[in-house]
Design a protein around this motif. Structure first.
Motif, PDB file in Angstrom:
ATOM      1  N   SER A 267      32.733  41.455 -17.965  1.00  0.00           N
ATOM      2  CA  SER A 267      32.709  42.254 -16.747  1.00  0.00           C
ATOM      3  C   SER A 267      32.055  43.602 -17.031  1.00  0.00           C
ATOM      4  O   SER A 267      32.162  44.130 -18.143  1.00  0.00           O
ATOM      5  N   THR A 268      31.383  44.140 -16.015  1.00  0.00           N
ATOM      6  CA  THR A 268      30.782  45.469 -16.170  1.00  0.00           C
ATOM      7  C   THR A 268      31.853  46.553 -16.295  1.00  0.00           C
ATOM      8  O   THR A 268      31.552  47.660 -16.756  1.00  0.00           O
ATOM      9  N   LEU A 269      33.090  46.233 -15.901  1.00  0.00           N
ATOM     10  CA  LEU A 269      34.185  47.197 -16.053  1.00  0.00           C
ATOM     11  C   LEU A 269      34.407  47.547 -17.525  1.00  0.00           C
ATOM     12  O   LEU A 269      34.871  48.650 -17.840  1.00  0.00           O
ATOM     13  N   GLU A 270      34.046  46.633 -18.408  1.00  0.00           N
ATOM     14  CA  GLU A 270      34.241  46.886 -19.828  1.00  0.00           C
ATOM     15  C   GLU A 270      33.449  48.111 -20.296  1.00  0.00           C
ATOM     16  O   GLU A 270      33.873  48.820 -21.220  1.00  0.00           O
TER      17      GLU A 270
ATOM     18  N   VAL B 266      33.015  50.871 -18.696  1.00  0.00           N
ATOM     19  CA  VAL B 266      33.856  52.032 -18.389  1.00  0.00           C
ATOM     20  C   VAL B 266      34.984  52.152 -19.414  1.00  0.00           C
ATOM     21  O   VAL B 266      35.320  53.253 -19.871  1.00  0.00           O
TER      22      VAL B 266
END
Length: 418
Positions: free
Chosen positions: A230-233, A235
């Protein structure tokens, strides 16, 4: 009456080889010699560790867990006379090399290499919380400087050979020639000319070739495959980086505080390392009484190592870093070691013992990354995060914060983990 000139210096003036060829040959010699010194240094550390926590522990079973106090004290007592023999052997190693480059034209006494090998191997082998990279950087720099002084080279050439030796030290001890070159450029000599840059590269490659031929082509850490889900990683990694900066500041201030306290203490320098060993031993003794501790067998880098359990904050801590990267460590131990490792390193090096701070920085970063990886996995269970990936990134982040060398930090972690 003129002093008698060294034979090598006379040959250099008599035959007058081209400057480029001379520095090329010297860089190969410095790199290869540093590689040999690094192999000897690593083997000596393991031999002392096996003897101290294996043989001696077996001969004195009545000590029980108090062996974790007695061995560091004994190591400190042996290190004290070596520090008096060569004051430059005290502490990390890298600041002393930088001081020689800036103030003395790169001139380092030959005795420093001998004293540094002996003092650092005794310190780390008897449980001192320090790394072997700082000492081998100073050893390589001393070898390069000594060679330049024997040949009566100019200050500029001696500085170049010092940079060659430092890069070769990183390349040999971490099996990371690219990081060795980056370290020499980023930390030691920022204004390195292209001509001198080539010599540093050659020295680092020569050291790495020698080390790999004698020890084997082994990476410090075996890293499983990681995937980003996930692109949240991104952050989350940013949060880890910012936290690593704060922990890095804490580490630096703890070490500076310990150095200032011991420097101002009116006590014989000969016995200060033993006092540091006593304080370290008490921390280790208390740690070994904690429940449910696990101990990885052997050493992840350069050979078999020791199977006798020792506190995780003793030595370089590479086996436990490996466990954190594999994700096999409980959260509470990771959190505890975030603070205990800097404390142990501060007591070791602040008291005048000899060793480096790179490995403790990598260790603390791995503990921080692993701990935050656990927390992120609990907070975001649907992403499928891997705690080991955060441990690996934490190593580079905290090393960058303490050494202020982000390029070197990234390259060292890349090369150590393949």
């Amino acid at each position: 009456m003129t002093s008698k000139r060294p034979f090598l210096s006379w040959c250099l003036d008599h035959f007058s080889p081209p400057e480029g060829l001379l520095l090329l040959i010297l860089s190969v010699i410095v790199g290869a010699t540093t590689g040999l010194a690094s192999v000897f240094f690593v083997k000596l550390i393991f031999a002392i560790q096996d003897f101290a926590f294996g043989s001696v522990s077996g001969m004195l079973p009545f000590l029980g867990k108090w062996i974790y106090v007695v061995i560091p004290i004994a190591g400190g007592l042996l290190v004290g006379p070596l520090i008096l023999f060569a004051q430059e052997a005290k502490g990390h190693g890298v600041p002393e090399v930088m001081q020689a480059l800036i103030l003395r034209g790169g001139r380092i006494r030959a005795r420093v290499a001998v004293a540094k090998i002996a003092a650092s191997s005794l310190c780390i082998g008897t449980g001192g919380s320090a790394g072997r990279e700082g000492p081998i950087i100073q050893i390589g720099a001393a070898l390069g400087s000594t060679m330049g002084q024997v040949l009566r080279l100019s200050d500029e050439r001696i500085r170049n050979l010092v940079a060659c030796g430092a890069a070769a030290g990183i390349a040999a001890t971490f099996n990371a020639p690219i990081a060795g070159v980056a370290f020499a450029i980023e930390v030691l000599v920022c204004g390195l000319q292209m001509r001198a840059f080539g010599n540093v590269v050659i020295a680092a490659v020569a050291a790495s070739v020698v080390s790999r031929n004698l020890i084997g082509f082994k990476f410090a850490f075996q890293v499983p495959a990681y995937n980003m889900h996930s692109t949240l990683e991104i952050v989350l990694y940013l949060i880890l980086g910012l936290t690593a900066a704060l922990i890095g500041i804490m580490f630096i201030r703890m070490l500076n505080l310990a150095e200032n306290v011991f420097d101002r203490w009116k006590f014989p320098q000969l016995f200060k390392p033993a006092v540091g060993g006593l304080l370290l031993g008490l921390v280790g003794l208390a740690y070994m009484h904690l429940p449910n501790l696990s101990f990885p067998a052997g050493s992840a880098a350069h050979g078999g190592g020791l199977d006798t359990p020792i506190p995780h904050m003793y030595g370089s801590g590479f086996p436990f870093i490996q466990a954190a990267i594999q994700g096999h460590t409980p959260l509470w131990i990771l959190v505890a070691l975030i603070f205990l490792k800097p404390l142990a390193t501060s007591l070791t090096l602040g008291s005048g013992n000899s060793g480096g701070v790179f490995a403790p920085s990598l260790f603390t970063g791995a503990m921080l990354g692993g701990a935050m990886g656990h927390l992120f996995s609990w907070w975001f269970p649907d992403i499928g995060l891997n705690t080991g990936a955060f441990a690996l990134v934490g190593m580079a982040a905290l090393f960058s914060a303490t050494a202020r060398a982000p390029l070197t930090a990234m390259l060292i972690v890349f090369e150590m983990s393949n």
